[in-house]
Enzyme design. Structure first.
Site, PDB file in Angstrom:
ATOM      1  N   ASP A   1       0.868  -1.188   0.000  1.00  0.00           N
ATOM      2  CA  ASP A   1       0.000   0.000   0.000  1.00  0.00           C
ATOM      3  C   ASP A   1       0.900   1.233   0.000  1.00  0.00           C
ATOM      4  O   ASP A   1       1.928   1.238   0.680  1.00  0.00           O
ATOM      5  CB  ASP A   1      -0.888  -0.022   1.263  1.00  0.00           C
ATOM      6  CG  ASP A   1      -2.116   0.882   1.103  1.00  0.00           C
ATOM      7  OD1 ASP A   1      -1.941   2.058   0.709  1.00  0.00           O
ATOM      8  OD2 ASP A   1      -3.229   0.404   1.367  1.00  0.00           O
ATOM      9  N   ASP A   2       0.518   2.271  -0.768  1.00  0.00           N
ATOM     10  CA  ASP A   2       1.365   3.460  -0.804  1.00  0.00           C
ATOM     11  C   ASP A   2       1.054   4.406   0.353  1.00  0.00           C
ATOM     12  O   ASP A   2       1.726   5.413   0.516  1.00  0.00           O
ATOM     13  CB  ASP A   2       1.218   4.187  -2.150  1.00  0.00           C
ATOM     14  CG  ASP A   2      -0.208   4.632  -2.396  1.00  0.00           C
ATOM     15  OD1 ASP A   2      -1.122   3.997  -1.821  1.00  0.00           O
ATOM     16  OD2 ASP A   2      -0.410   5.587  -3.151  1.00  0.00           O
TER      17      ASP A   2
ATOM     18  N   ASP B   1      -2.941  -3.206  -2.673  1.00  0.00           N
ATOM     19  CA  ASP B   1      -3.704  -1.984  -2.956  1.00  0.00           C
ATOM     20  C   ASP B   1      -3.698  -1.769  -4.472  1.00  0.00           C
ATOM     21  O   ASP B   1      -2.793  -2.241  -5.171  1.00  0.00           O
ATOM     22  CB  ASP B   1      -3.029  -0.810  -2.233  1.00  0.00           C
ATOM     23  CG  ASP B   1      -3.861   0.451  -2.334  1.00  0.00           C
ATOM     24  OD1 ASP B   1      -5.099   0.330  -2.434  1.00  0.00           O
ATOM     25  OD2 ASP B   1      -3.268   1.542  -2.325  1.00  0.00           O
TER      26      ASP B   1
ATOM     27  N   MET C   1      -4.506   1.516  -6.308  1.00  0.00           N
ATOM     28  CA  MET C   1      -3.988   2.808  -6.741  1.00  0.00           C
ATOM     29  C   MET C   1      -2.633   3.077  -6.110  1.00  0.00           C
ATOM     30  O   MET C   1      -2.540   3.373  -4.926  1.00  0.00           O
ATOM     31  CB  MET C   1      -4.963   3.909  -6.315  1.00  0.00           C
ATOM     32  CG  MET C   1      -6.325   3.775  -6.956  1.00  0.00           C
ATOM     33  SD  MET C   1      -6.257   4.195  -8.694  1.00  0.00           S
ATOM     34  CE  MET C   1      -6.164   5.979  -8.553  1.00  0.00           C
TER      35      MET C   1
ATOM     36  N   ASP D   1       4.620 -72.641   2.664  1.00  0.00           N
ATOM     37  CA  ASP D   1       5.798 -72.422   1.821  1.00  0.00           C
ATOM     38  C   ASP D   1       5.774 -73.470   0.714  1.00  0.00           C
ATOM     39  O   ASP D   1       5.541 -74.657   0.961  1.00  0.00           O
ATOM     40  CB  ASP D   1       7.059 -72.575   2.684  1.00  0.00           C
ATOM     41  CG  ASP D   1       8.331 -72.294   1.904  1.00  0.00           C
ATOM     42  OD1 ASP D   1       8.942 -71.237   2.136  1.00  0.00           O
ATOM     43  OD2 ASP D   1       8.719 -73.145   1.061  1.00  0.00           O
ATOM     44  N   ILE D   2       5.971 -73.012  -0.509  1.00  0.00           N
ATOM     45  CA  ILE D   2       5.930 -73.933  -1.648  1.00  0.00           C
ATOM     46  C   ILE D   2       7.143 -74.875  -1.590  1.00  0.00           C
ATOM     47  O   ILE D   2       8.259 -74.441  -1.299  1.00  0.00           O
ATOM     48  CB  ILE D   2       5.913 -73.159  -2.985  1.00  0.00           C
ATOM     49  CG1 ILE D   2       4.685 -72.233  -3.021  1.00  0.00           C
ATOM     50  CG2 ILE D   2       5.926 -74.102  -4.175  1.00  0.00           C
ATOM     51  CD1 ILE D   2       4.607 -71.334  -4.238  1.00  0.00           C
TER      52      ILE D   2
ATOM     53  N   ASN E   1      11.658 -72.515 -10.602  1.00  0.00           N
ATOM     54  CA  ASN E   1      12.438 -71.455 -11.241  1.00  0.00           C
ATOM     55  C   ASN E   1      13.467 -72.029 -12.207  1.00  0.00           C
ATOM     56  O   ASN E   1      13.647 -71.513 -13.319  1.00  0.00           O
ATOM     57  CB  ASN E   1      13.171 -70.626 -10.181  1.00  0.00           C
ATOM     58  CG  ASN E   1      12.305 -69.483  -9.655  1.00  0.00           C
ATOM     59  OD1 ASN E   1      11.391 -69.032 -10.324  1.00  0.00           O
ATOM     60  ND2 ASN E   1      12.610 -69.036  -8.456  1.00  0.00           N
TER      61      ASN E   1
ATOM     62  N   ASP F   1       7.173 -66.808 -11.157  1.00  0.00           N
ATOM     63  CA  ASP F   1       6.241 -65.740 -10.779  1.00  0.00           C
ATOM     64  C   ASP F   1       4.791 -66.130 -11.053  1.00  0.00           C
ATOM     65  O   ASP F   1       3.889 -65.830 -10.272  1.00  0.00           O
ATOM     66  CB  ASP F   1       6.564 -64.455 -11.558  1.00  0.00           C
ATOM     67  CG  ASP F   1       7.760 -63.723 -10.959  1.00  0.00           C
ATOM     68  OD1 ASP F   1       8.285 -64.207  -9.934  1.00  0.00           O
ATOM     69  OD2 ASP F   1       8.157 -62.685 -11.522  1.00  0.00           O
TER      70      ASP F   1
ATOM     71  N   GLU G   1       8.477 -67.331  -1.454  1.00  0.00           N
ATOM     72  CA  GLU G   1       7.377 -68.260  -1.749  1.00  0.00           C
ATOM     73  C   GLU G   1       6.712 -68.704  -0.453  1.00  0.00           C
ATOM     74  O   GLU G   1       6.232 -69.811  -0.330  1.00  0.00           O
ATOM     75  CB  GLU G   1       7.861 -69.472  -2.548  1.00  0.00           C
ATOM     76  CG  GLU G   1       9.349 -69.676  -2.593  1.00  0.00           C
ATOM     77  CD  GLU G   1       9.893 -70.395  -1.357  1.00  0.00           C
ATOM     78  OE1 GLU G   1      10.378 -69.680  -0.448  1.00  0.00           O
ATOM     79  OE2 GLU G   1       9.830 -71.630  -1.290  1.00  0.00           O
TER      80      GLU G   1
HETATM   81  P1  GH3 Z   1      11.680 -76.004   0.243  1.00  0.00           P
HETATM   82  O1  GH3 Z   1      10.816 -77.115  -0.173  1.00  0.00           O
HETATM   83  O2  GH3 Z   1      12.655 -76.397   1.292  1.00  0.00           O
HETATM   84  O3  GH3 Z   1      10.921 -74.780   0.605  1.00  0.00           O
HETATM   85  O4  GH3 Z   1      12.596 -75.669  -1.030  1.00  0.00           O
HETATM   86  P2  GH3 Z   1      12.508 -74.381  -1.939  1.00  0.00           P
HETATM   87  O5  GH3 Z   1      13.277 -74.629  -3.198  1.00  0.00           O
HETATM   88  O6  GH3 Z   1      11.090 -73.993  -2.135  1.00  0.00           O
HETATM   89  O7  GH3 Z   1      13.160 -73.284  -1.021  1.00  0.00           O
HETATM   90  P3  GH3 Z   1      14.394 -72.346  -1.198  1.00  0.00           P
HETATM   91  O8  GH3 Z   1      14.305 -71.402  -0.041  1.00  0.00           O
HETATM   92  O9  GH3 Z   1      15.650 -73.159  -1.322  1.00  0.00           O
HETATM   93  O10 GH3 Z   1      14.190 -71.573  -2.526  1.00  0.00           O
HETATM   94  C1  GH3 Z   1      13.185 -70.625  -2.694  1.00  0.00           C
HETATM   95  C2  GH3 Z   1      13.323 -69.997  -4.071  1.00  0.00           C
HETATM   96  O11 GH3 Z   1      12.297 -69.079  -4.326  1.00  0.00           O
HETATM   97  C3  GH3 Z   1      14.626 -69.279  -4.212  1.00  0.00           C
HETATM   98  C4  GH3 Z   1      14.228 -67.935  -4.778  1.00  0.00           C
HETATM   99  O12 GH3 Z   1      15.011 -67.549  -5.856  1.00  0.00           O
HETATM  100  C5  GH3 Z   1      12.795 -68.126  -5.214  1.00  0.00           C
HETATM  101  N1  GH3 Z   1      12.045 -66.918  -5.156  1.00  0.00           N
HETATM  102  C6  GH3 Z   1      11.901 -66.068  -4.116  1.00  0.00           C
HETATM  103  N2  GH3 Z   1      11.107 -65.006  -4.459  1.00  0.00           N
HETATM  104  C7  GH3 Z   1      10.739 -65.209  -5.748  1.00  0.00           C
HETATM  105  C8  GH3 Z   1       9.944 -64.456  -6.660  1.00  0.00           C
HETATM  106  O13 GH3 Z   1       9.374 -63.399  -6.361  1.00  0.00           O
HETATM  107  N3  GH3 Z   1       9.766 -64.955  -7.896  1.00  0.00           N
HETATM  108  C9  GH3 Z   1      10.367 -66.145  -8.267  1.00  0.00           C
HETATM  109  N4  GH3 Z   1      10.142 -66.583  -9.492  1.00  0.00           N
HETATM  110  N5  GH3 Z   1      11.138 -66.837  -7.428  1.00  0.00           N
HETATM  111  C10 GH3 Z   1      11.321 -66.404  -6.188  1.00  0.00           C
HETATM  112 MG    MG Z   2      10.051 -73.331  -0.473  1.00  0.00          MG
END
Ligand code: GH3
Ligand code: MG
Length: 458
Positions: free
Chosen positions: A9-10, A53, A55, A330-331, A338, A347, A373
């Site tokens: 303001d002036d 302001d 002006m 666990d698988i 793999n 995967d 896994e």
């Molecule tokens: P176990 O029966 O004793 O569980 O044997 P395993 O072979 O399943 O177990 P291990 O722990 O020896 O191996 C697990 C594998 O899973 C190793 C790893 O590279 C793989 N892995 C982990 N994460 C991923 C993923 O996101 N994608 C893929 N494709 N593989 C994965």
């Molecule tokens: Mg396993």
């Protein structure tokens, strides 16, 4: 909330008055006596709002405003033009120059503070968005800013709660082309309409025949659906006590009728824009939280989520005296999958494995990818016996139906081992202890030949 304000303001006396008033409210104030000084200050320091302001000798207020809005470094700073009363033409020119709001001389204190507060909030939201956009390079936010920065806003959906048809007609006329104005006469029905959603701003009359407008405002602020909805109070008289109480209750702005059309439009736009920023901000927060707790490969919750959530499930089960079971699976020999089918094949198996787990349990069970896994399922209200049955069902589902991988959909046999644990109500074990117990069971299942369920009862 402390904000930095530049007052231009002036007239030294005006400057001192505004300075004193704003400093009293704990704002940081800088002053400039003409347009040149103002632009210099803006180039040197950062401000959250400019009171300008019109002006002034040399560069006038319109030109200062135009330059502020043309410079990317300052364009987000809200500009309030201080105009003489009844200078309609000034307001039109001010809007054209990009002004965000107007105040009339002599400046009413309440209006000054309400406007400064409202606009500094908007500025802070914009800053926050920019900061996030900068750090996350979030395309959606940049897009949001660009849209609101340059394009004239799309028509806003606005609700008017006022008993009089005449007010609706007047406001409809003013907002034509700017907003779609909806009218509800009854104050209580108005609150309900607002709560149904779809509005970007609500205008509440301060002059119901028998109903307290502050109650309407309090209700709007207390309902979840309307908590963040901008409210403009529309008053027939300059009732400072009522307006002050309304502002305390969370009204975002107010107008005193008869209201100047340009001013009303500018004020509404500020509120609508603020809501859009706010919504963008919140949805982005929700989105990034979602991302942070989700496993990218399977779409299941991730370990981070489990780690934070498991303990609350344990606490709740204890408090309610309900059972809680957890399984880890666990698988088996996944490395071989793999090795044979490549990482992509692996995967695919993981994704399908996650889908099967999810499909075999209730919606309220929490299914997480724990790591590689390894997966965890938390089952509220589930006894040890039931949990063992569910684990067995999962084991069979995996073992009996081969998994299809690769372009040729070749079938591969997969098995999994499972460990089950149930919360012991008589002990003080926490979530981590429960996981450990299930993990031990899983270890036993692996050692016992795999493709197996081992359950650890409480
Ligand atoms: P176990 O029966 O004793 O569980 O044997 P395993 O072979 O399943 O177990 P291990 O722990 O020896 O191996 C697990 C594998 O899973 C190793 C790893 O590279 C793989 N892995 C982990 N994460 C991923 C993923 O996101 N994608 C893929 N494709 N593989 C994965
Ligand atoms: Mg396993």
């Amino acid at each position: 909330m402390t904000a930095r304000i530049l007052v231009v303001d002036d007239n030294q006396l005006n400057l001192d008055l505004l300075n004193a008033r704003l400093t009293m409210e704990y704002y940081e104030v800088a002053t400039a006596l003409d347009g040149h000084q103002a632009l210099e200050a803006l180039a040197r320091e950062s401000f959250d709002i400019v009171l300008l302001d019109i002006m002034m000798p040399g560069i006038d207020g319109f030109e200062v405003c135009r330059r502020i809005k043309a410079d990317p470094g300052t364009m987000d700073i809200p500009v309030v033009m201080v105009t003489a009363l009844d200078q309609m033409e000034d307001r039109v020119r001010g809007l054209q120059a990009g002004a965000d709001d107007f105040l009339t001389k002599p400046v009413n204190e309440l209006q000054l503070l309400a406007r400064v507060k409202s606009l500094t909030r908007l500025k802070m939201l914009t800053d926050e968005l920019r900061l996030r956009a900068h750090t996350t390079r979030d395309i959606a936010i940049e897009e949001l800013l660009r849209r609101h920065g340059t394009k004239p806003e799309a028509r806003a959906e606005v609700l008017l709660i006022d008993e009089r048809a005449s007010v609706f007609e007047r406001y409809s006329g003013i907002l034509r082309g700017v907003a779609n104005l909806h009218h509800v006469r009854d104050p209580q029905e108005g609150v309900l309409a607002a709560a149904e959603g779809g509005f970007e701003c609500v205008i509440v009359s301060a002059d119901f025949a028998t109903f307290d407008p502050l109650r309407v405002i309090a209700q709007l602020r207390s309902l979840d659906r309307t908590r963040f909805l901008p409210i403009i109070l529309s008053s027939d008289t300059e009732n400072d006590t009522l307006i002050a109480r309304a502002l305390e209750l969370g009204v975002n702005d107010f107008v005193v009728r008869p209201v100047d059309a340009n001013e009303f439009v500018a004020r509404l736009r500020t509120q609508v824009r603020r809501k859009a920023y706010h919504d963008g901000l919140r949805s982005n927060v929700a989105e990034s939280i979602e991302l942070a707790v989700t496993d990218g490969l399977t779409g299941l919750h991730n370990r981070r989520y489990l780690d934070t959530h498991l303990q609350s499930l344990v606490d709740r089960a204890r408090k309610r005296g309900r059972p809680l079971s957890l399984l880890i699976t666990d698988i088996d020999h996944f490395k071989a999958v793999n090795d044979t089918h490549g990482h992509d094949g692996g995967d695919e198996v993981l994704r399908e494995f996650g889908r099967r787990l999810r499909g075999q349990v209730r919606g309220l069970d929490l299914v997480c990818r724990f790591g590689g896994e390894e997966f965890v399922i938390v089952m509220p209200d589930t006894s040890a016996v039931m949990a063992a049955e569910i684990a067995e069902r999962l084991r069979l589902d995996v073992a009996e139906t081969p998994f299809a991988v690769g372009a040729d959909r070749s079938k591969i046999a997969v098995t999994a081992s499972l460990g089950v644990a149930t919360l012991d109500p008589s002990s003080a074990e926490d979530g981590a202890a429960l996981i450990k117990k299930a993990d031990l069971a899983l270890y036993e299942a692996k050692n016992g030949g795999r493709n197996k369920v081992i359950a650890k009862a409480a």
